[in-house]
Write a protein that holds these residues in place. Structure first.
Motif, short mmCIF file in Angstrom:
data_model
loop_
_atom_site.label_atom_id
_atom_site.label_comp_id
_atom_site.label_asym_id
_atom_site.label_seq_id
_atom_site.Cartn_x
_atom_site.Cartn_y
_atom_site.Cartn_z
N GLU A 1 0.82 -1.20 0.00
CA GLU A 1 0.00 0.00 0.00
C GLU A 1 0.86 1.26 0.00
O GLU A 1 1.98 1.26 0.49
N THR A 2 0.27 2.34 -0.52
CA THR A 2 0.97 3.63 -0.49
C THR A 2 1.17 4.11 0.94
O THR A 2 2.19 4.71 1.27
N SER B 1 -4.08 1.86 4.62
CA SER B 1 -4.99 2.78 3.93
C SER B 1 -5.88 2.10 2.92
O SER B 1 -6.91 2.65 2.51
N GLY B 2 -5.47 0.92 2.46
CA GLY B 2 -6.19 0.25 1.39
C GLY B 2 -5.85 0.77 0.01
O GLY B 2 -6.35 0.26 -0.99
N GLN B 3 -4.97 1.76 -0.08
CA GLN B 3 -4.56 2.32 -1.37
C GLN B 3 -3.39 1.49 -1.92
O GLN B 3 -2.26 1.60 -1.44
N LYS B 4 -3.67 0.68 -2.90
CA LYS B 4 -2.70 -0.29 -3.38
C LYS B 4 -1.60 0.37 -4.22
O LYS B 4 -1.85 1.32 -4.96
N THR C 1 0.57 0.55 -7.39
CA THR C 1 0.39 0.15 -8.78
C THR C 1 1.63 0.55 -9.56
O THR C 1 2.51 1.25 -9.03
N THR D 1 2.32 4.24 -9.25
CA THR D 1 2.55 4.85 -7.94
C THR D 1 3.90 5.56 -7.94
O THR D 1 4.92 4.98 -8.31
N ASP E 1 -2.49 15.81 -4.63
CA ASP E 1 -3.80 15.25 -4.94
C ASP E 1 -4.11 15.36 -6.43
O ASP E 1 -4.80 14.49 -6.99
N GLY F 1 -1.76 12.53 -7.72
CA GLY F 1 -2.35 11.30 -7.20
C GLY F 1 -1.42 10.11 -7.17
O GLY F 1 -0.39 10.07 -7.83
N ASN F 2 -1.80 9.11 -6.36
CA ASN F 2 -1.12 7.82 -6.29
C ASN F 2 0.35 7.98 -5.90
O ASN F 2 1.25 7.65 -6.66
N GLU G 1 4.94 12.26 6.03
CA GLU G 1 3.95 12.22 4.96
C GLU G 1 3.86 13.57 4.25
O GLU G 1 4.00 14.63 4.86
#
Length: 528
Positions: free
Chosen positions: A72-73, A77-80, A82, A85, A231, A234-235, A252
């Motif tokens: 995850e990022t 977070s559930g943000q995979k 990819t 990324t 934002d 993104g990613n 972060e």
């Protein structure tokens, strides 16, 4: 109805095109899990080191044959992760900076042997002779005389207020650690200077030139440098550290990511797709890419320019005989094959790009966690897949070997036991509190606060901590545990000279970028 061209109607053409896209998409998906050998290696590294996220790509004979992402990022977070990324590629930025310089050489705007002062008249090293003889090429080979990591406290921790002008000014006050061009000692500041040379020669800021001369011509559409909006892009992967076996995000990004002075040395971010495109540009350049950067400049960038000592581990594992630094690239022989590579390291972010030019093969991976050993192991096993396919040593064999070496190091380490440290009181430090100044790092304060004494750096706000007492000595324990704690050694005033302060890493073998030993503070005033 569309016009017919070559017997193919528009509707039929569109259908064929869509089918092609579907086929390519299916192929890309298949590539992600089509090679059990690579999957086994990556899975073993993830499991052994509990990585928060990783992106891996492998090139064989010029073609991308394997793409794998996991994690995850931001942990939890559930943000995979990819292939799109963004990761901090850290010092892999250096090769992009040297490619930019190579472009300027091809354009006749710069020459490798030009004196740095031709472009930056204000440039000064500690030794005037070195100043006069420092060439553009000398900025790139880690042989300037700067001590290892010299001046890195002007770059990290980020964010800080040191500008590139501050860095160029500060170089004159950093004492050399060895004679000019005599040996390899890794530094970052001179890559920042190289970025300013590019800006002067190219007539635009470094960030503008990097986008215009490198990212755009090569189609590196996701790579970022300078200021950008998190934002909107993104990613974006965030760095992590391990805390009690759990990955915790650190440092972060805010929504608006600022431009940073360290960009030419280690401040670029890219995704896996763009890094694979970047790698293929070196392994199998197209005619357009050869027009973008000439074969002559490509050869210069990846040619040996400064020898690097070959470690015992590298001799034992890789049978290496020689190691060297080019312009933004390292190179060595591995099992008889020539390997051109670089790594990137920032707090909570690790990367590696490795090329085997004679085989038109290589790999790249990026990790958003504490991964020093993981990077070593994954890089070694992937390299051996090409250079010694019959080698039976797997991920766990190399990981166990590193663990044994770490235990040996710990057994012989001069790292003191700091478990009995306690905060120093203002009365304990009454003789030494005040405002201090170093000629390149600037001002710090050592002043009372809530019955403790706090260390605070004026231009590096994250370099702050509490002064502690350990036996008869004092040290600073940083608020951010990612920074190496440092001894504080005070020296009394004498012969009309002020009180002075010298610093040193608690762990003498700690990260060289914590270059406290190069600081030389004098007290310039009392606490307000």
């Amino acid at each position: 109805m569309g016009q017919r061209r070559g017997g193919l109607g528009w509707g039929a053409f569109l259908l064929a095109f869509l089918l092609l896209l579907v086929t390519l998409g299916a192929t890309a998906q298949t590539l992600k899990s089509a090679n059990p050998t690579y999957d086994k290696i990556v899975d073993a590294v993830i499991a052994r080191y509990h990585l928060p996220g990783i992106a891996v790509g492998v090139i064989e004979n010029g073609q991308v044959v394997y793409v794998r992402t996991a994690g995850e990022t931001v942990a939890g977070s559930g943000q995979k992760i990819t292939p799109q990324t963004l990761f901090k590629i850290a010092s892999n930025s250096k090769a992009m900076t040297t490619a930019l310089l190579g472009r300027l050489v091809d354009q006749g705007k710069l020459h490798w042997d030009d004196p740095v002062t031709k472009y930056l008249p204000q440039f000064r090293m500690h030794d005037p002779w070195v100043t006069a003889n420092m060439r553009v090429a000398d900025l790139l080979t880690h042989s300037s005389g700067l001590p290892e990591g010299g001046g890195d406290l002007m770059l990290w921790p980020e964010p800080n207020a040191f500008t590139r002008a501050d860095i160029i000014h500060g170089l004159a006050f950093i004492k050399p650690g060895y004679s000019f061009r005599s040996q390899y000692q890794y530094d970052n500041l001179l890559y920042v200077v190289a970025g300013e040379v590019a800006a002067a020669a190219g007539g635009a800021p470094y960030e503008t030139l990097m986008r215009r001369e490198v990212f755009e011509p090569l189609g590196l559409s996701r790579c970022q440098v300078g200021a950008w909006n998190r934002d909107a892009v993104g990613n974006v992967a965030q760095p992590h550290r391990q805390d009690n076996g759990h990955n915790v995000a650190i440092d972060e990004d805010a929504a608006l990511i600022p431009a940073i002075s360290s960009a030419p040395a280690g401040g670029i971010r890219c995704d896996l797709d763009d890094m694979l495109s970047w790698a293929r540009n070196w392994l199998v350049p197209t005619p357009a890419q050869l027009a973008w950067l000439s074969p002559a400049q490509r050869q210069i960038l990846q040619a040996p320019h400064m020898l690097i000592p070959v470690s015992a581990q590298r001799r034992a594992w890789d049978h290496s005989h020689v190691m060297a630094y080019g312009y933004g690239w390292r190179m060595t022989d591995v099992d008889g094959a020539w390997n051109v590579w670089h790594t990137g390291t920032l707090n909570g972010m690790y990367s590696m790009l490795s090329l085997l030019p004679d085989r038109r093969s290589g790999f790249v991976f990026m990790i958003n966690g504490e991964a020093d050993s993981a990077r070593t192991v994954l890089g070694e096993v992937l390299t051996k897949h090409f250079t010694a396919p019959s080698d039976t040593h797997d991920v766990n064999w190399y990981a166990d070997a590193l663990d044994r070496a770490a235990k040996q190091h710990a057994a012989t380490s001069s790292m003191p036991d700091t478990s009995k440290q306690h905060p120093a009181t203002p009365s304990d430090l009454a003789t030494w509190t005040g405002i201090y100044r170093d000629p390149w790092f600037g001002e710090i304060s050592l002043c009372p606060s809530n019955n403790k004494v706090r260390f605070a750096a004026k231009k590096s706000p994250k370099l702050a901590g509490t002064v502690m007492r350990l036996g008869t000595r004092h040290l600073v324990h940083w608020d951010d545990s990612g920074d190496l704690d440092a001894w504080l050694d005070f020296h009394a005033a004498h012969d009309s000279q002020p009180i002075t302060l010298r610093m040193a890493k608690i762990d003498p073998k700690g990260d060289f970028s914590s270059d406290y030993e190069d600081l030389d503070f004098q007290r310039v005033g009392g606490c307000h």
